[in-house]
Design an enzyme around this catalytic site. Structure first.
Site, PDB file in Angstrom:
ATOM      1  CB  SER A 152      -0.889  -0.003   1.250  1.00  0.00           C
ATOM      2  OG  SER A 152      -1.468   1.264   1.476  1.00  0.00           O
ATOM      3  CE1 TYR A 165      -3.423  -2.350   5.204  1.00  0.00           C
ATOM      4  CE2 TYR A 165      -2.735  -0.144   4.547  1.00  0.00           C
ATOM      5  CZ  TYR A 165      -3.150  -1.417   4.220  1.00  0.00           C
ATOM      6  OH  TYR A 165      -3.288  -1.772   2.897  1.00  0.00           O
TER       7      TYR A 165
END
Length: 243
Positions: A152, A165
């Protein structure tokens, strides 16, 4: 002479591919894309029903049945058992796709509970390390082993409130980069794909006010996932953006 053109074999014909988090979203899209390209699929996810649904789709696409393995990747012993089972059945693994992941809570670091922090790290990072550890010998048995992990943009540069995350994805990128250097002299290649802004449940959780119709569906961003899984792709240690 027949007017019917002879069907061409897919780009992944005969290649054995393991996809984690395959019951929905990007994982399910990868499974469908690989089925269209002729791959033999092993699919994992936590939900039996979700796996059976995607398997029905794959049978409609290719006429093949996938090997379904329902389990939680945070149960690391199951990863070890899966590796042994794949060795017995196939003797090799051509493509490993580490797609399963969790967003966790988007909040200040100090507000994240130790339990949740560990759960996100376990799934996004440790499970992928355990997969690499177990599947590396099988990838080396392939004529062209390919490991692909989903990352990501949150991994690159600090991003307030993205906490666990972002930390887990940054560590994942470092891990895959290290592995890529270690396998440089082998036939195995390891890379990462950043899907970008895709219409997934995780994206909706992270951006609840966003119009989902402004985003591409997972099936629309599959070309890099196919390309990096082919025997002809030789890139190694790269972060490839899907869009």
């Amino acid at each position: 002479m027949s007017n019917t053109a002879e069907a061409k074999p897919g780009r992944l014909a005969g290649r054995v591919a393991l996809v984690t988090g395959a019951s929905r979203g990007i994982g399910a899209a990868i499974a469908r894309a690989y089925a269209k390209e002729g791959a033999e699929l092993i699919l994992t996810a936590r939900t039996v029903g979700g796996l059976e649904e995607i398997d029905d789709e794959i049978r409609a696409i290719s006429g093949k049945t996938s090997l379904l393995v329902p389990f939680d990747l945070k149960d690391f012993d199951n990863i070890d058992r899966l590796g042994a089972a794949l060795y017995e059945r196939f003797g090799r693994l051509d493509v490993l796709v580490g797609n399963a992941g969790a967003l966790g809570t988007l909040s200040p670091l100090g507000h994240i509970s130790p339990k949740e922090f560990q759960e996100v790290i376990d799934l996004n990072l440790t499970a992928n390390w355990r997969l690499l550890r177990v599947m590396d010998p099988l990838l080396r048995q392939s004529a062209a082993g390919r490991a692909i992990f989903v990352t990501s943009g949150a991994a690159r540069g600090p991003r307030a409130y993205w906490g666990t995350y972002a930390i887990s994805k940054a560590a994942l990128e470092m891990m895959v980069g290290i592995y890529a250097q270690e396998i440089q002299q082998t036939k195995v290649r390891a890379n990462l794909i950043d899907p970008g802004r895709a219409r997934t449940r995780m994206r909706a959780k992270a951006y609840p006010g966003e119009d989902p119709q402004s985003l591409k569906a997972p099936d629309e961003i599959m070309e890099p996932f196919i390309t990096l899984a082919t025997a002809t792709f030789t890139g190694n240690g790269e972060v490839v953006k899907a869009q």
